[in-house]
Design a protein around this motif. Sequence first.
Motif, PDB file in Angstrom:
ATOM      1  N   LEU A  20       7.907   4.441 -24.960  1.00 15.12           N
ATOM      2  CA  LEU A  20       7.817   5.089 -23.655  1.00 15.12           C
ATOM      3  C   LEU A  20       6.816   4.364 -22.759  1.00 15.12           C
ATOM      4  CD1 LEU A  20       8.218   7.430 -21.627  1.00 15.12           C
ATOM      5  CD2 LEU A  20       6.467   8.678 -22.923  1.00 15.12           C
ATOM      6  N   VAL A  21       5.627   4.149 -23.264  1.00 12.34           N
ATOM      7  CA  VAL A  21       4.569   3.498 -22.476  1.00 12.34           C
ATOM      8  C   VAL A  21       4.960   2.068 -22.132  1.00 12.34           C
ATOM      9  CG1 VAL A  21       2.180   2.685 -22.567  1.00 12.34           C
ATOM     10  CG2 VAL A  21       2.751   4.965 -23.384  1.00 12.34           C
ATOM     11  N   THR A  22       5.507   1.346 -23.090  1.00  8.98           N
ATOM     12  CA  THR A  22       5.896  -0.045 -22.860  1.00  8.98           C
ATOM     13  C   THR A  22       7.002  -0.146 -21.811  1.00  8.98           C
ATOM     14  OG1 THR A  22       5.309  -0.577 -25.146  1.00  8.98           O
ATOM     15  CG2 THR A  22       6.707  -2.149 -23.991  1.00  8.98           C
ATOM     16  N   ALA A  23       8.014   0.692 -21.921  1.00 10.66           N
ATOM     17  CA  ALA A  23       9.132   0.643 -20.974  1.00 10.66           C
ATOM     18  C   ALA A  23       8.704   1.042 -19.564  1.00 10.66           C
ATOM     19  CB  ALA A  23      10.261   1.546 -21.457  1.00 10.66           C
ATOM     20  N   VAL A  24       7.893   2.079 -19.453  1.00 17.83           N
ATOM     21  CA  VAL A  24       7.438   2.518 -18.131  1.00 17.83           C
ATOM     22  C   VAL A  24       6.544   1.461 -17.505  1.00 17.83           C
ATOM     23  CG1 VAL A  24       6.007   4.222 -16.931  1.00 17.83           C
ATOM     24  CG2 VAL A  24       7.741   4.979 -18.551  1.00 17.83           C
ATOM     25  N   ALA A  25       5.659   0.858 -18.282  1.00 20.33           N
ATOM     26  CA  ALA A  25       4.774  -0.187 -17.749  1.00 20.33           C
ATOM     27  C   ALA A  25       5.574  -1.405 -17.293  1.00 20.33           C
ATOM     28  CB  ALA A  25       3.748  -0.595 -18.798  1.00 20.33           C
ATOM     29  N   ARG A  26       6.558  -1.792 -18.086  1.00 26.61           N
ATOM     30  CA  ARG A  26       7.385  -2.947 -17.716  1.00 26.61           C
ATOM     31  C   ARG A  26       8.162  -2.679 -16.428  1.00 26.61           C
ATOM     32  NH1 ARG A  26      10.816  -5.869 -22.206  1.00 26.61           N
ATOM     33  NH2 ARG A  26       8.695  -6.475 -22.695  1.00 26.61           N
ATOM     34  N   ARG A  27       8.750  -1.489 -16.319  1.00 25.94           N
ATOM     35  CA  ARG A  27       9.508  -1.145 -15.115  1.00 25.94           C
ATOM     36  C   ARG A  27       8.589  -1.025 -13.892  1.00 25.94           C
ATOM     37  NH1 ARG A  27      12.799  -2.031 -11.531  1.00 25.94           N
ATOM     38  NH2 ARG A  27      13.643  -0.259 -10.413  1.00 25.94           N
ATOM     39  N   ALA A  28       7.392  -0.492 -14.087  1.00 24.16           N
ATOM     40  CA  ALA A  28       6.434  -0.383 -12.981  1.00 24.16           C
ATOM     41  C   ALA A  28       6.053  -1.772 -12.458  1.00 24.16           C
ATOM     42  CB  ALA A  28       5.197   0.379 -13.432  1.00 24.16           C
ATOM     43  N   ARG A  29       5.875  -2.730 -13.353  1.00 24.92           N
ATOM     44  CA  ARG A  29       5.586  -4.112 -12.922  1.00 24.92           C
ATOM     45  C   ARG A  29       6.762  -4.698 -12.152  1.00 24.92           C
ATOM     46  NH1 ARG A  29       3.040  -4.257 -18.013  1.00 24.92           N
ATOM     47  NH2 ARG A  29       4.862  -5.180 -18.962  1.00 24.92           N
ATOM     48  N   ILE A  31       8.905  -3.006 -10.337  1.00 28.98           N
ATOM     49  CA  ILE A  31       8.907  -2.339  -9.027  1.00 28.98           C
ATOM     50  C   ILE A  31       7.852  -2.958  -8.119  1.00 28.98           C
ATOM     51  CG2 ILE A  31       8.398  -0.159  -7.850  1.00 28.98           C
ATOM     52  CD1 ILE A  31       9.692   1.262 -10.297  1.00 28.98           C
ATOM     53  N   MET A  32       6.657  -3.220  -8.656  1.00 23.53           N
ATOM     54  CA  MET A  32       5.590  -3.819  -7.852  1.00 23.53           C
ATOM     55  C   MET A  32       5.944  -5.231  -7.397  1.00 23.53           C
ATOM     56  SD  MET A  32       2.049  -2.417  -9.619  1.00 23.53           S
ATOM     57  CE  MET A  32       1.665  -4.014 -10.174  1.00 23.53           C
ATOM     58  N   ALA A  33       6.678  -5.971  -8.223  1.00 18.99           N
ATOM     59  CA  ALA A  33       7.021  -7.345  -7.896  1.00 18.99           C
ATOM     60  C   ALA A  33       8.144  -7.454  -6.872  1.00 18.99           C
ATOM     61  CB  ALA A  33       7.417  -8.098  -9.166  1.00 18.99           C
ATOM     62  N   ASP A  34       8.896  -6.391  -6.671  1.00 19.32           N
ATOM     63  CA  ASP A  34      10.015  -6.403  -5.736  1.00 19.32           C
ATOM     64  C   ASP A  34       9.513  -6.128  -4.316  1.00 19.32           C
ATOM     65  OD1 ASP A  34      12.427  -6.245  -4.420  1.00 19.32           O
ATOM     66  OD2 ASP A  34      13.066  -4.373  -5.377  1.00 19.32           O
ATOM     67  N   PRO A  35       9.565  -7.121  -3.428  1.00 19.22           N
ATOM     68  CA  PRO A  35       9.055  -6.921  -2.074  1.00 19.22           C
ATOM     69  C   PRO A  35       9.891  -5.918  -1.257  1.00 19.22           C
ATOM     70  CG  PRO A  35      10.106  -9.058  -2.249  1.00 19.22           C
ATOM     71  CD  PRO A  35      10.076  -8.461  -3.629  1.00 19.22           C
ATOM     72  N   MET A  36      11.119  -5.670  -1.655  1.00 18.72           N
ATOM     73  CA  MET A  36      11.995  -4.747  -0.931  1.00 18.72           C
ATOM     74  C   MET A  36      11.874  -3.298  -1.431  1.00 18.72           C
ATOM     75  SD  MET A  36      13.245  -6.779   1.197  1.00 18.72           S
ATOM     76  CE  MET A  36      14.544  -5.849   1.957  1.00 18.72           C
ATOM     77  N   SER A  37      11.076  -3.097  -2.478  1.00 20.10           N
ATOM     78  CA  SER A  37      10.961  -1.765  -3.059  1.00 20.10           C
ATOM     79  C   SER A  37      10.164  -0.839  -2.149  1.00 20.10           C
ATOM     80  CB  SER A  37      10.281  -1.849  -4.427  1.00 20.10           C
ATOM     81  OG  SER A  37      10.115  -0.563  -4.950  1.00 20.10           O
ATOM     82  N   LYS A  38      10.697   0.346  -1.941  1.00 20.56           N
ATOM     83  CA  LYS A  38      10.009   1.357  -1.143  1.00 20.56           C
ATOM     84  C   LYS A  38       9.148   2.243  -2.028  1.00 20.56           C
ATOM     85  CE  LYS A  38      13.708   1.409   2.187  1.00 20.56           C
ATOM     86  NZ  LYS A  38      14.811   2.129   2.779  1.00 20.56           N
ATOM     87  N   PRO A  43       4.196   2.909  -8.421  1.00 16.87           N
ATOM     88  CA  PRO A  43       5.246   2.342  -9.274  1.00 16.87           C
ATOM     89  C   PRO A  43       5.382   3.025 -10.635  1.00 16.87           C
ATOM     90  CG  PRO A  43       3.410   0.830  -9.060  1.00 16.87           C
ATOM     91  CD  PRO A  43       3.167   1.937  -8.103  1.00 16.87           C
ATOM     92  N   VAL A  44       4.289   3.506 -11.209  1.00 21.84           N
ATOM     93  CA  VAL A  44       4.389   4.172 -12.507  1.00 21.84           C
ATOM     94  C   VAL A  44       5.145   5.496 -12.358  1.00 21.84           C
ATOM     95  CG1 VAL A  44       3.087   5.223 -14.394  1.00 21.84           C
ATOM     96  CG2 VAL A  44       2.338   3.035 -13.435  1.00 21.84           C
ATOM     97  N   SER A  45       4.838   6.236 -11.311  1.00 23.37           N
ATOM     98  CA  SER A  45       5.555   7.494 -11.071  1.00 23.37           C
ATOM     99  C   SER A  45       7.037   7.244 -10.836  1.00 23.37           C
ATOM    100  CB  SER A  45       4.962   8.219  -9.866  1.00 23.37           C
ATOM    101  OG  SER A  45       3.636   8.595 -10.130  1.00 23.37           O
ATOM    102  N   ALA A  46       7.341   6.188 -10.094  1.00 21.24           N
ATOM    103  CA  ALA A  46       8.745   5.850  -9.846  1.00 21.24           C
ATOM    104  C   ALA A  46       9.453   5.492 -11.147  1.00 21.24           C
ATOM    105  CB  ALA A  46       8.835   4.694  -8.856  1.00 21.24           C
ATOM    106  N   ALA A  47       8.782   4.739 -12.019  1.00 18.47           N
ATOM    107  CA  ALA A  47       9.380   4.349 -13.302  1.00 18.47           C
ATOM    108  C   ALA A  47       9.612   5.574 -14.183  1.00 18.47           C
ATOM    109  CB  ALA A  47       8.488   3.335 -14.008  1.00 18.47           C
ATOM    110  N   VAL A  48       8.671   6.508 -14.199  1.00 13.67           N
ATOM    111  CA  VAL A  48       8.825   7.733 -14.990  1.00 13.67           C
ATOM    112  C   VAL A  48       9.987   8.553 -14.456  1.00 13.67           C
ATOM    113  CG1 VAL A  48       7.729   9.945 -15.535  1.00 13.67           C
ATOM    114  CG2 VAL A  48       6.439   7.829 -15.793  1.00 13.67           C
ATOM    115  N   GLU A  49      10.092   8.656 -13.144  1.00 11.30           N
ATOM    116  CA  GLU A  49      11.205   9.408 -12.548  1.00 11.30           C
ATOM    117  C   GLU A  49      12.547   8.769 -12.886  1.00 11.30           C
ATOM    118  OE1 GLU A  49      10.336   9.650  -8.392  1.00 11.30           O
ATOM    119  OE2 GLU A  49       8.596  10.943  -8.715  1.00 11.30           O
TER     120      GLU A  49
END
Length: 67
Positions: A20-29, A31-38, A43-49
Amino acid sequence: MMNKPPVNDLERVAGCRYMLVTAVARRARQIMADPMSKKADKPVSAAVEELAAGQLEIRPIDESSIQ
């Protein structure tokens, strides 16, 4: 303060707390790397959602492919 969704529910989706922690952290990174992400402000909350909504798939690593 209540966590939404509860960690126990997310843990059932992921299989274990480590995954859980690994997948959420990876997805949060991602999201942060995507310049088009709103979602970049939290990013962690978005990954959890995404995980709670079933939009994030967690696949265990195939140990036979690791060299």
